[in-house]
Enzyme design. Structure first.
Site, mmCIF file in Angstrom:
data_model
loop_
_atom_site.group_PDB
_atom_site.id
_atom_site.type_symbol
_atom_site.label_atom_id
_atom_site.label_comp_id
_atom_site.label_asym_id
_atom_site.label_seq_id
_atom_site.Cartn_x
_atom_site.Cartn_y
_atom_site.Cartn_z
ATOM 1 N N ARG A 35 37.907 36.747 -41.222
ATOM 2 C CA ARG A 35 37.219 35.681 -41.924
ATOM 3 C C ARG A 35 37.431 34.349 -40.849
ATOM 4 O O ARG A 35 36.505 33.222 -40.758
ATOM 5 C CB ARG A 35 37.610 35.243 -43.295
ATOM 6 C CG ARG A 35 36.743 36.117 -44.269
ATOM 7 C CD ARG A 35 37.199 35.982 -45.575
ATOM 8 N NE ARG A 35 36.344 36.860 -46.241
ATOM 9 C CZ ARG A 35 36.671 36.904 -47.675
ATOM 10 N NH1 ARG A 35 37.787 36.419 -48.325
ATOM 11 N NH2 ARG A 35 35.538 37.681 -48.290
ATOM 12 N N LYS A 196 27.437 50.659 -60.817
ATOM 13 C CA LYS A 196 26.806 50.457 -62.042
ATOM 14 C C LYS A 196 25.480 49.659 -61.810
ATOM 15 O O LYS A 196 25.184 48.957 -60.918
ATOM 16 C CB LYS A 196 27.373 49.268 -62.835
ATOM 17 C CG LYS A 196 28.828 49.719 -63.355
ATOM 18 C CD LYS A 196 29.352 48.933 -64.176
ATOM 19 C CE LYS A 196 30.656 49.432 -64.954
ATOM 20 N NZ LYS A 196 31.096 48.585 -65.622
ATOM 21 N N GLY A 352 30.908 43.811 -50.832
ATOM 22 C CA GLY A 352 32.429 44.251 -50.345
ATOM 23 C C GLY A 352 32.420 45.564 -49.886
ATOM 24 O O GLY A 352 33.085 45.934 -48.951
ATOM 25 N N GLY A 375 29.397 38.205 -53.400
ATOM 26 C CA GLY A 375 28.857 37.482 -54.641
ATOM 27 C C GLY A 375 27.648 36.472 -54.119
ATOM 28 O O GLY A 375 26.453 36.787 -54.748
#
Ligand code: AMP
Length: 394
Positions: A35, A196, A352, A375
C-alpha cells in the site's frame, strides 16, 4: 476526471489522503509494504513538480492512542520507499502540526499521526476536516480503499479546497473499473466467487447489464444449485436466498447473459485440509459431504469461457483456497485469466481474497490490474457513487 496533472504544485503544499493501513507484526514492523508502494508515484509526482507532501492516513481500528496503531511505526518504510527522509508529527491537527506543515519546504514530506486517534475522522466531523484543510494548499485523494467512506479526510475535507484532484492510484482504480463496466471490448466476463450470495447480490444485479458471461463459483454456488433442485449435502447455503438465486438466473436469461455454474465439485467429509475428498457432480453431493472447490470439468469449462474473453473481472475465490487441497479451482481461474491477458484481454482482479490468491500464486504481474480496495470496488460494481470520488468532482 480531475487528475494530479491539472494541479499547479510548484511551491505548494499538497495534503494527500493515502491508504497506509498496512499490516504490522508483533514487533510493530510492516509485513506488507504494497500500500505504501502504491501511493509512491503520487508523492513523487508532487515532489518532482516542486511541491511538498503532507500525508495523512488511518491505521487499524484504535480505540485510544495505542502505540500499535501509531503511524510512527511505518516512518522508516515510507522514507525508504519514497527515497526521501520523511518527517513525522505526533498528531494530525493542532498548533504543533500546523507549525510542522508551515515549515515544510518543496521536496519535503511530512507524515501525520493516525487520523483515527480522533473519533471525528470517522464521524466525518466538519470542524475536524477544516483543521486538516488548514495544513495544505491543495487536496489530493489517493486512498481508494476508503473512498466509499464519507470520513473527514476522505470526503468532508475536500469542500475546503478550490484545487483538488485524485491521486495517480485512485485515478487508475477508477479508470480500470470504468474500463470493465463500460467496456466495448467483448465478450465481457465477470467471475464471482467467495462465500455468500448475500454479499454479492447487488453486484450481480448491477453487472448483468454489462457482461456477456457470468461465471459463478465458491460457496455461493450451492445456493443456486439447491434452488434448482440439486442435492448439496452439507455445503454452504443461504436458504433464504434461494428464490433470489432463481430470480437472478431468470433475469440473466432475459438479458441474454450466459451464466456458468460449476458442474462438478471437490467434496470433503469435513472442513479441513486433511479431509477425505472426492470429485462429484455438483448437484449430487451426499449428506456428510460439502463442496469446497470446483471440480476439474468446471475448471475446464470456465477456462474455455475466460480464454475467449476480451474483458475480465474477477472477484472472489472459487473454493476454500486458504487450504491447499481446495485451491486448484482458484489457481486454474487465475491462470486462465493470465493466459487471456497475455493474448490482449483487459483483466481486473479485486476483493481481498482474490487479490490474496493472485499474490499467493504470483499472478499479479500477469493480470492487467489488481485493485487495492475491496469494499470500495464492490460498491462501485454495485453501481453506487463513492463519496470520496464525488467530493473531488464537486
Ligand atoms: P468473500 O469474502 O465472500 O469473497 O469470501 C471469501 C471466502 O470464501 C474465502 O475465505 C473462501 O475460503 C470462502 N469460500 C470459497 N468457496 C467456499 C466453499 N465452497 N465453501 C465455503 N467457503 C468457501
Amino acid at each position: 476526471m480531475k487528475t494530479i496533472n491539472d494541479l499547479n504544485l510548484e511551491n505548494r503544499k499538497a495534503l494527500v489522503r493515502v491508504d497506509f493501513n498496512v499490516p504490522l507484526n508483533d514487533d510493530l514492523q510492516v509485513t506488507d509494504t504494497s500500500r505504501i508502494a502504491a501511493a509512491a508515484p503520487t508523492v513523487k509526482k508532487i515532489l518532482d513538480n516542486g511541491g511538498s507532501a503532507i500525508l495523512m492516513s488511518h491505521l487499524g481500528r484504535p480505540k485510544a492512542r495505542e502505540k500499535e496503531f501509531s503511524l510512527e511505526n511505518i516512518v522508516g518504510e515510507v522514507s525508504e520507499i519514497l527515497g526521501v527522509e520523511v518527517k513525522f508529527v505526533h498528531d494530525c491537527v493542532g498548533p504543533e502540526v500546523e507549525e510542522a506543515a508551515a515549515n515544510l519546504r518543496p521536496g519535503q514530506v511530512l507524515l501525520l499521526e493516525n487520523l483515527r486517534y480522533h473519533p471525528e475522522e470517522k464521524e466525518g466531523d466538519k470542524d475536524f476536516a477544516q483543521k486538516l484543510a488548514r495544513l495544505g494548499d491543495v487536496y489530493i485523494n489517493d486512498a481508494f480503499g476508503t473512498a466509499h467512506r464519507a470520513h473527514a479526510s476522505t470526503t468532508v475535507v475536500a469542500q475546503f479546497f478550490e484545487e483538488k484532484s485524485y491521486g495517480l492510484l485512485l485515478a487508475k482504480e477508477i479508470e480500470s473499473l470504468e474500463k470493465v463496466l463500460g467496456s466495448s471490448k467483448k465478450p465481457v466476463t465477470a467471475i464471482l466467487g467467495g462465500a455468500k450470495v448475500s454479499t454479492k447480490i447487488t453486484v450481480i444485479e448491477n453487472i448483468l447489464d454489462k457482461v456477456d458471461h457470468l461465471i459463478l463459483g465458491g460457496g455461493m454456488t450451492y445456493t443456486f444449485v439447491k434452488a434448482q433442485g440439486g442435492q448439496i449435502g452439507d455445503s454452504l447455503v443461504e436458504d433464504d436466498k434461494q428464490e433470489l438465486a432463481l430470480k437472478i438466473l431468470e433475469s440473466a436469461r432475459a438479458k441474454g447473459v450466459q451464466v456458468h455454474l460449476p458442474v462438478d465439485a471437490v467434496a470433503a467429509d469435513q472442513f479441513s485440509e486433511t479431509a477425505q475428498t472426492k470429485v462429484v457432480p455438483v448437484a449430487e453431493i451426499d449428506q456428510g459431504w460439502m463442496g469446497l472447490d470446483i471440480g476439474p470439468e468446471s475448471r475446464d469449462n470456465f477456462g474455455a469461457i475466460i480464454r475467449q474473453s476480451k474483458t475480465i473481472l474477477w472477484n472472489g475465490p472459487m473454493g476454500v483456497f486458504e487450504m491447499e487441497t481446495f485451491a486448484q479451482g482458484t489457481i486454474a481461474v487465475g491462470e486462465h485469466i493470465a493466459a487471456a491477458t497475455s493474448k490482449g484481454a483487459f483483466s481486473l482482479v479485486g476483493g481481498g481474497d482474490s487479490v490474496a490468491a493472485v499474490k499467493k500464486y504470483n499472478l499479479q504481474d500477469k493480470v492487467s490490474y489488481v485493485s487495492t480496495g475491496g469494499g470500495a470496488m464492490l460498491e462501485m460494481l454495485e453501481g453506487k457513487s463513492l463519496p470520496g470520488i464525488e467530493a473531488i468532482k464537486s
